[in-house]
Structures are given as structure tokens and as C-alpha cells.
Design an enzyme around this catalytic site. Structure first.
Site, PDB file in Angstrom:
ATOM      1  N   THR A   1      42.237  28.286  28.971  1.00  0.00           N
ATOM      2  CA  THR A   1      42.960  27.125  27.673  1.00  0.00           C
ATOM      3  C   THR A   1      41.987  25.721  27.324  1.00  0.00           C
ATOM      4  OG1 THR A   1      44.552  25.754  27.519  1.00  0.00           O
ATOM      5  CG2 THR A   1      43.906  26.384  30.033  1.00  0.00           C
ATOM      6  N   ASP A   2      42.690  25.604  26.482  1.00  0.00           N
ATOM      7  CA  ASP A   2      41.395  24.819  26.310  1.00  0.00           C
ATOM      8  C   ASP A   2      41.786  23.412  27.058  1.00  0.00           C
ATOM      9  OD1 ASP A   2      43.709  24.365  25.033  1.00  0.00           O
ATOM     10  OD2 ASP A   2      42.534  23.077  22.986  1.00  0.00           O
ATOM     11  N   GLU A   3      42.745  23.198  27.592  1.00  0.00           N
ATOM     12  CA  GLU A   3      42.540  22.168  28.146  1.00  0.00           C
ATOM     13  C   GLU A   3      41.930  22.287  29.617  1.00  0.00           C
ATOM     14  OE1 GLU A   3      46.678  21.306  29.196  1.00  0.00           O
ATOM     15  OE2 GLU A   3      47.358  21.671  27.163  1.00  0.00           O
TER      16      GLU A   3
ATOM     17  N   LYS B   1      58.411  23.773  25.068  1.00  0.00           N
ATOM     18  CA  LYS B   1      57.243  23.238  24.592  1.00  0.00           C
ATOM     19  C   LYS B   1      57.346  22.699  23.338  1.00  0.00           C
ATOM     20  CE  LYS B   1      55.011  25.856  27.395  1.00  0.00           C
ATOM     21  NZ  LYS B   1      54.951  27.361  27.652  1.00  0.00           N
TER      22      LYS B   1
ATOM     23  N   TYR C   1      48.804  21.342  35.952  1.00  0.00           N
ATOM     24  CA  TYR C   1      47.926  22.620  34.932  1.00  0.00           C
ATOM     25  C   TYR C   1      46.610  22.829  34.716  1.00  0.00           C
ATOM     26  CZ  TYR C   1      48.213  25.626  31.367  1.00  0.00           C
ATOM     27  OH  TYR C   1      47.806  26.382  30.003  1.00  0.00           O
TER      28      TYR C   1
ATOM     29  N   PHE D   1      55.783  34.322  26.385  1.00  0.00           N
ATOM     30  CA  PHE D   1      55.401  34.246  25.043  1.00  0.00           C
ATOM     31  C   PHE D   1      54.447  34.851  24.222  1.00  0.00           C
ATOM     32  CE2 PHE D   1      53.147  30.474  22.076  1.00  0.00           C
ATOM     33  CZ  PHE D   1      53.658  30.941  20.906  1.00  0.00           C
TER      34      PHE D   1
ATOM     35  N   LYS E   1      44.397  25.637  36.268  1.00  0.00           N
ATOM     36  CA  LYS E   1      43.468  27.191  34.885  1.00  0.00           C
ATOM     37  C   LYS E   1      42.204  26.911  35.499  1.00  0.00           C
ATOM     38  CE  LYS E   1      45.289  29.532  32.016  1.00  0.00           C
ATOM     39  NZ  LYS E   1      45.795  30.918  32.455  1.00  0.00           N
TER      40      LYS E   1
ATOM     41  N   HIS F   1      48.585  12.229  29.822  1.00  0.00           N
ATOM     42  CA  HIS F   1      49.049  13.173  28.578  1.00  0.00           C
ATOM     43  C   HIS F   1      47.537  12.991  27.457  1.00  0.00           C
ATOM     44  CE1 HIS F   1      51.667  13.493  24.639  1.00  0.00           C
ATOM     45  NE2 HIS F   1      50.836  14.131  24.631  1.00  0.00           N
TER      46      HIS F   1
HETATM   47  P1  NAD Z   1      54.760  31.920  29.432  1.00  0.00           P
HETATM   48  O1  NAD Z   1      55.460  30.710  29.957  1.00  0.00           O
HETATM   49  O2  NAD Z   1      54.973  31.771  27.940  1.00  0.00           O
HETATM   50  O3  NAD Z   1      54.877  33.215  29.898  1.00  0.00           O
HETATM   51  C1  NAD Z   1      54.323  32.922  31.458  1.00  0.00           C
HETATM   52  C2  NAD Z   1      54.378  34.360  31.792  1.00  0.00           C
HETATM   53  O4  NAD Z   1      54.158  35.281  33.072  1.00  0.00           O
HETATM   54  C3  NAD Z   1      56.250  34.388  31.933  1.00  0.00           C
HETATM   55  O5  NAD Z   1      56.291  35.668  31.459  1.00  0.00           O
HETATM   56  C4  NAD Z   1      55.797  34.848  33.547  1.00  0.00           C
HETATM   57  O6  NAD Z   1      57.210  35.803  33.942  1.00  0.00           O
HETATM   58  C5  NAD Z   1      54.765  35.903  34.231  1.00  0.00           C
HETATM   59  N1  NAD Z   1      54.703  35.040  35.188  1.00  0.00           N
HETATM   60  C6  NAD Z   1      54.896  33.892  35.339  1.00  0.00           C
HETATM   61  N2  NAD Z   1      54.742  33.796  36.659  1.00  0.00           N
HETATM   62  C7  NAD Z   1      54.182  35.501  37.103  1.00  0.00           C
HETATM   63  C8  NAD Z   1      53.394  35.607  38.228  1.00  0.00           C
HETATM   64  N3  NAD Z   1      53.469  35.253  39.602  1.00  0.00           N
HETATM   65  N4  NAD Z   1      52.903  37.002  38.553  1.00  0.00           N
HETATM   66  C9  NAD Z   1      53.943  37.757  36.683  1.00  0.00           C
HETATM   67  N5  NAD Z   1      54.228  37.221  36.489  1.00  0.00           N
HETATM   68  C10 NAD Z   1      54.093  35.445  36.295  1.00  0.00           C
HETATM   69  O7  NAD Z   1      53.032  31.532  28.749  1.00  0.00           O
HETATM   70  P2  NAD Z   1      52.640  31.920  27.862  1.00  0.00           P
HETATM   71  O8  NAD Z   1      52.497  30.646  26.943  1.00  0.00           O
HETATM   72  O9  NAD Z   1      52.750  33.100  27.269  1.00  0.00           O
HETATM   73  O10 NAD Z   1      51.672  32.130  27.716  1.00  0.00           O
HETATM   74  C11 NAD Z   1      50.195  32.543  28.513  1.00  0.00           C
HETATM   75  C12 NAD Z   1      48.721  32.535  29.631  1.00  0.00           C
HETATM   76  O11 NAD Z   1      48.044  32.355  28.091  1.00  0.00           O
HETATM   77  C13 NAD Z   1      48.831  31.193  29.860  1.00  0.00           C
HETATM   78  O12 NAD Z   1      47.638  31.860  31.234  1.00  0.00           O
HETATM   79  C14 NAD Z   1      48.452  29.452  29.320  1.00  0.00           C
HETATM   80  O13 NAD Z   1      47.790  29.084  30.620  1.00  0.00           O
HETATM   81  C15 NAD Z   1      47.500  30.556  28.765  1.00  0.00           C
HETATM   82  N6  NAD Z   1      47.477  29.879  27.216  1.00  0.00           N
HETATM   83  C16 NAD Z   1      48.626  29.131  26.877  1.00  0.00           C
HETATM   84  C17 NAD Z   1      48.063  28.813  25.814  1.00  0.00           C
HETATM   85  C18 NAD Z   1      49.587  28.452  24.834  1.00  0.00           C
HETATM   86  O14 NAD Z   1      49.767  27.442  23.852  1.00  0.00           O
HETATM   87  N7  NAD Z   1      50.707  28.598  25.056  1.00  0.00           N
HETATM   88  C19 NAD Z   1      47.182  28.236  24.740  1.00  0.00           C
HETATM   89  C20 NAD Z   1      46.019  28.497  25.424  1.00  0.00           C
HETATM   90  C21 NAD Z   1      46.416  29.759  26.948  1.00  0.00           C
HETATM   91  O1  TDX Z   2      59.193  16.572  23.989  1.00  0.00           O
HETATM   92  C1  TDX Z   2      58.629  16.941  23.862  1.00  0.00           C
HETATM   93  N1  TDX Z   2      57.883  15.637  23.098  1.00  0.00           N
HETATM   94  C2  TDX Z   2      57.296  15.999  23.399  1.00  0.00           C
HETATM   95  O2  TDX Z   2      55.617  15.043  22.026  1.00  0.00           O
HETATM   96  C3  TDX Z   2      57.342  17.999  23.921  1.00  0.00           C
HETATM   97  C4  TDX Z   2      57.778  19.443  24.972  1.00  0.00           C
HETATM   98  C5  TDX Z   2      55.935  17.725  24.020  1.00  0.00           C
HETATM   99  N2  TDX Z   2      55.536  16.519  23.568  1.00  0.00           N
HETATM  100  C6  TDX Z   2      54.048  16.331  22.931  1.00  0.00           C
HETATM  101  C7  TDX Z   2      52.832  16.662  24.257  1.00  0.00           C
HETATM  102  C8  TDX Z   2      52.376  17.287  24.144  1.00  0.00           C
HETATM  103  O3  TDX Z   2      51.133  16.068  23.122  1.00  0.00           O
HETATM  104  O4  TDX Z   2      53.623  17.958  22.459  1.00  0.00           O
HETATM  105  C9  TDX Z   2      51.882  18.119  22.536  1.00  0.00           C
HETATM  106  C10 TDX Z   2      52.219  19.464  22.683  1.00  0.00           C
HETATM  107  O5  TDX Z   2      53.011  19.726  24.182  1.00  0.00           O
HETATM  108  P1  TDX Z   2      53.115  21.233  24.866  1.00  0.00           P
HETATM  109  O6  TDX Z   2      54.066  22.205  23.920  1.00  0.00           O
HETATM  110  O7  TDX Z   2      54.203  21.009  26.231  1.00  0.00           O
HETATM  111  O8  TDX Z   2      51.952  22.127  24.711  1.00  0.00           O
HETATM  112  P2  TDX Z   2      50.276  21.288  25.651  1.00  0.00           P
HETATM  113  O9  TDX Z   2      50.620  20.191  26.985  1.00  0.00           O
HETATM  114  O10 TDX Z   2      49.708  20.731  24.340  1.00  0.00           O
HETATM  115  O11 TDX Z   2      49.963  22.714  26.189  1.00  0.00           O
HETATM  116  C11 TDX Z   2      49.620  23.716  25.864  1.00  0.00           C
HETATM  117  O12 TDX Z   2      49.676  24.119  25.303  1.00  0.00           O
HETATM  118  C12 TDX Z   2      47.656  24.481  25.677  1.00  0.00           C
HETATM  119  C13 TDX Z   2      50.630  24.581  26.720  1.00  0.00           C
HETATM  120  O13 TDX Z   2      51.844  24.429  26.869  1.00  0.00           O
HETATM  121  C14 TDX Z   2      49.737  25.247  27.801  1.00  0.00           C
HETATM  122  O14 TDX Z   2      50.341  26.773  28.134  1.00  0.00           O
HETATM  123  C15 TDX Z   2      48.429  25.821  26.562  1.00  0.00           C
HETATM  124  O15 TDX Z   2      47.002  25.716  27.995  1.00  0.00           O
END
Ligand code: NAD
Ligand code: TDX
Length: 342
Positions: free
Chosen positions: A125-127, A189, A150, A11, A154, A276
Site C-alpha cells: 500500500t502507499d501507506e 471505508k 495498519y 473487496f 503492511k 491521521h
Molecule cells: P478487505 O478487508 O476488503 O479484504 C481482506 C480479505 O482478506 C478478506 O476477504 C478476509 O477474509 C481475508 N483475510 C483476512 N485475514 C486473513 C487470514 N489470516 N487468512 C486468509 N484470509 C484472510 O481488504 P481490501 O481492501 O480488499 O485490501 C486487499 C489488500 O490490498 C490488502 O492487503 C490491503 O492492504 C491492500 N490495499 C488495499 C487498498 C484499499 O484502498 N482498500 C489500497 C492499497 C492496498
Molecule cells: O468515517 C470516516 N470518516 C472519515 O473522515 C472514515 C471511515 C474515514 N474518514 C477519512 C479517513 C481518511 O482520511 O477518510 C479517509 C479514508 O479513510 P479509509 O476509507 O478508512 O481509508 P484509509 O485510512 O485512507 O486507508 C485505505 O487506503 C489505503 C485502506 O483502508 C487501506 O487498506 C489502504 O492500504
């Protein structure tokens, strides 16, 4: 500049690769991705035929391959996004989170050290900060108190990157961003899952009381911050990234239903996620003051545009939700709804 982006088919990664190609047209981007369930080359179709985008399928745990690519393409900087990213999956199967997020990051750092990569951007991540009470926000000096598998994985990767800076002199910058939303987010998500369920008139599973708070940022604003941190961030520093858009989950879900003119009777309160985190809120003062970053999207506009994108791109999410993923999704989804009904 020649840059290697790991996880560039996910993503944020796919949005980032396209962002870099638009804003730094003379850069070469080597997109290194394993293509797990979350990685999808379809996210990058607009770059087909682009000689400055090179895709290589591989695992971040493959040191030889990474070293080869760094040398072959003259890689100067690495932006590390590859990860297992979904908290619910880390509850169902923790092992791969350790393998990819912890061990994989360490191997990647080692490959960068061995080949003399000039800068390593660790996308964290902020987590890592754990959960907040009703007030306050995370700063870069808040204690690290991850609570899920997770976030623990991280945090390990984040600290490992800083240890490589401290111990081996690798030029590392760490970013810690809040929840992203936008196009091409996998429909596991919160936001995309609720949109696709609502479009199918299926129940929307809200965990617990729906009062958990997340601090939302448009993915393009995150990409802009990552580019700025790569170019201008100070070595060894951590930068929080966030958009100041705190929302309760239930507010988001109701907003999506309203945007799609669907009834709130679709909302289904289900058993809470184990462990959670209640609330995240990020203080991005440092990146704003020091590097001049500021988000361009408001949450309401960004959410409306995102919902519209999922409405208009049904073939994309129908394809990514097919096959093996569909099986996982249906099993988990059905279990949650059964629990709610019991
Ligand atoms: P995502 O799950 O959409 O994408 C992860 C990508 O990594 C995928 O394309 C997958 O194929 C690749 N991948 C997984 N394992 C691998 C491996 N062993 N070697 C090579 N490639 C691999 O994740 P995202 O939501 O795009 O998040 C990207 C980064 O940002 C992550 O490090 C996540 O922790 C961080 N992040 C995400 C969020 C969020 O809200 N989504 C917020 C803060 C930080
Ligand atoms: O079906 C659902 N119902 C629900 O109530 C899902 C999938 C989530 N939730 C809640 C859980 C969380 O409080 O919504 C909130 C957001 O959940 P997610 O989309 O799973 O994200 P979160 O757990 O907050 O983590 C995300 O933000 C930080 C990303 O997945 C991480 O990669 C990033 O680091």
C-alpha cells in the site's frame, strides 16, 4: 497458469478474481480466504459453477494447508492480498494486524519457498510511505515512514517479501497502491460508509477538518495493474500504482451527497482519527513507463457508477452490515457522534 489469490473474498480480492477469470479464461484461480468479517462469498456469486475458480477457506498462517494446495493445484504464482485492512480497526485492536499481516505473510512466503512457487506478488500500500505535506508525491524510493499500526504491519510484510527475494531467491514483485474505491467495498471505508449513511439519512462522520487528502483509484484499474505486475514486473522491483485523483475527504463527502440529492446538513465533523495521515499522493510513472499500465476510469465517472451500485445493491450491504459487524459498527459510530456532540 494456476494462481493462488489470498484474500480473494474481500473487496479488491473478489474484484481481482473476477477480473482474472474474465481476462485470462484459461487460468485456474485458487481463492484462499479465511472469511473474516471482511470476506464474503456473495461477492463471487457470478463465478458459481466455474470449474476454474476453486474456493478454499483457510488462514495464511497455516503453512501445511498452503503447501498442500500449492502441490495439489500445481500453483505457479501467488497474489497476496489477505490482510486486516482497516486503519480504524488497527487503532482499536492492533494484535490481529501483526498476526495476519506480519506473521501470516511470513508463513505464506515460507510455504512458497518450500514448494518452489515461481512468482510471489505482494500487494502492499502507499501507506508505507507515511504522510505528505501539501506538495510532492511518493516514488518507489521515498523513505518508508508508516505511521499507523495498519501501515506498520503492511510495511513489515512488504519488506519481508523483499527480504525473501534477496535472501532466498524467491521471485517477488511488490506493488504499492493508493486508496481504492468501487463495488463490493465493505461499508467501513470512507466512500461506501458515506453512501450507506446518506441513504439512511444518518449523519456522515467526517474526521477532523475534512481536509485530509487521499489519491483515489478505481478497483478495476488496480486489478489491471496487479495482473500486469504479475506477468511483466521485474523480479525484486517495487511498483507504485495510483490514478492521479487527489481529493480532500470533504469534497468526496459533498460529492456523494450531491449525487444522492441529500442535504449537506447530514455532515457531522467528529473527533479526528489518532495519528491521521494528512495527505497521500502517488507517482505511478514507473509502472506506466516500464509496464505500460494506465488507468481507464476517471474519478468522477467511477464515483458516480459506484454510488449507483450501492443504491442498486442495498440487500448486499444490508447483509454484510448485519450481525456481529453491526454491533461493532454501532458502538464505534455512536462513540464518535457522542464525542462530536460533547
Ligand atoms: P478487505 O478487508 O476488503 O479484504 C481482506 C480479505 O482478506 C478478506 O476477504 C478476509 O477474509 C481475508 N483475510 C483476512 N485475514 C486473513 C487470514 N489470516 N487468512 C486468509 N484470509 C484472510 O481488504 P481490501 O481492501 O480488499 O485490501 C486487499 C489488500 O490490498 C490488502 O492487503 C490491503 O492492504 C491492500 N490495499 C488495499 C487498498 C484499499 O484502498 N482498500 C489500497 C492499497 C492496498
Ligand atoms: O468515517 C470516516 N470518516 C472519515 O473522515 C472514515 C471511515 C474515514 N474518514 C477519512 C479517513 C481518511 O482520511 O477518510 C479517509 C479514508 O479513510 P479509509 O476509507 O478508512 O481509508 P484509509 O485510512 O485512507 O486507508 C485505505 O487506503 C489505503 C485502506 O483502508 C487501506 O487498506 C489502504 O492500504
Amino acid at each position: 497458469m494456476n494462481v493462488l489469490v489470498t484474500g480473494g473474498c474481500g473487496f479488491i480480492g473478489s474484484n481481482l478474481v473476477k477480473y482474472i477469470r474474465r481476462h485470462r479464461p484459461d487460468w485456474k484461480v485458487v481463492n484462499f480466504d479465511k472469511l473474516t468479517y471482511a470476506g464474503n462469498l456473495e461477492n463471487l456469486t457470478e463465478l458459481e459453477g466455474d470449474p476454474n475458480h476453486v474456493f478454499v477457506r483457510g488462514d495464511v498462517g497455516n503453512k501445511e494447508l498452503i503447501e498442500h494446495l500449492v502441490r495439489l493445484h500445481g500453483i505457479e504464482a501467488v497474489m497476496h492480498l489477505a490482510a486486516e485492512s482497516h486503519v480504524d480497526r488497527s487503532i482499536l485492536g492492533p494484535e490481529v494486524f501483526t498476526v495476519t499481516n506480519v506473521l501470516g505473510t511470513q508463513v505464506l512466503l515460507e510455504a512458497c519457498r518450500a514448494t518452489g512457487v515461481k512468482r510471489f506478488l505482494m500487494v502492499s500500500t502507499d501507506e508505507v510511505y507515511g504522510s505528505l505535506g501539501p506538495t510532492g508525491s511518493f516514488t518507489e524510493t521515498s523513505p518508508l515512514q508508516p505511521s499507523s499500526v495498519y501501515s506498520a504491519s503492511k510495511t513489515s510484510a512488504d519488506l519481508m517479501a523483499l527480504a525473501y527475494e534477496h535472501t532466498f531467491g524467491l521471485d517477488v514483485v511488490v506493488t504499492r497502491c493508493s486508496n481504492n474505491y468501487g463495488r463490493y467495498q465493505f461499508p467501513e471505508k470512507l466512500i461506501p460508509l458515506m453512501v450507506v449513511n446518506a441513504l439512511g439519512d444518518k449523519p456522515l462522520p467526517v474526521y477532523g477538518d475534512g481536509g485530509n487528502v487521499r489519491d483515489w483509484l478505481h478497483v478495476e484499474d488496480h486489478c489491471q495493474a496487479l495482473l500486469i505486475a504479475l506477468e511483466k514486473g521485474r523480479r525484486g522491483e517495487v511498483y507504485n500504482i495510483g490514478g492521479g485523483a487527489e481529493r480532500k475527504n470533504i469534497e468526496i463527502v459533498k460529492g456523494i451527497l450531491s449525487a444522492l440529492s441529500k442535504p449537506e446538513t447530514l455532515i457531522k465533523y467528529v473527533k479526528d482519527r489518532p495519528g491521521h495521515d494528512r495527505r497521500y499522493a502517488i507517482d505511478p510513472a514507473k509502472i506506466k513507463a516500464e509496464l505500460g499500465w494506465k488507468p481507464a476510469h476517471t474519478f468522477e465517472q467511477g464515483l458516480a457508477e459506484t454510488v449507483r451500485w450501492y443504491v442498486d445493491n442495498r440487500p448486499w450491504w444490508e447483509r454484510v452490515m448485519s450481525g456481529a459487524y453491526r454491533q461493532y459498527f454501532d458502538t464505534q459510530y455512536k462513540a464518535r457522534l457522542d464525542q462530536a456532540a460533547a
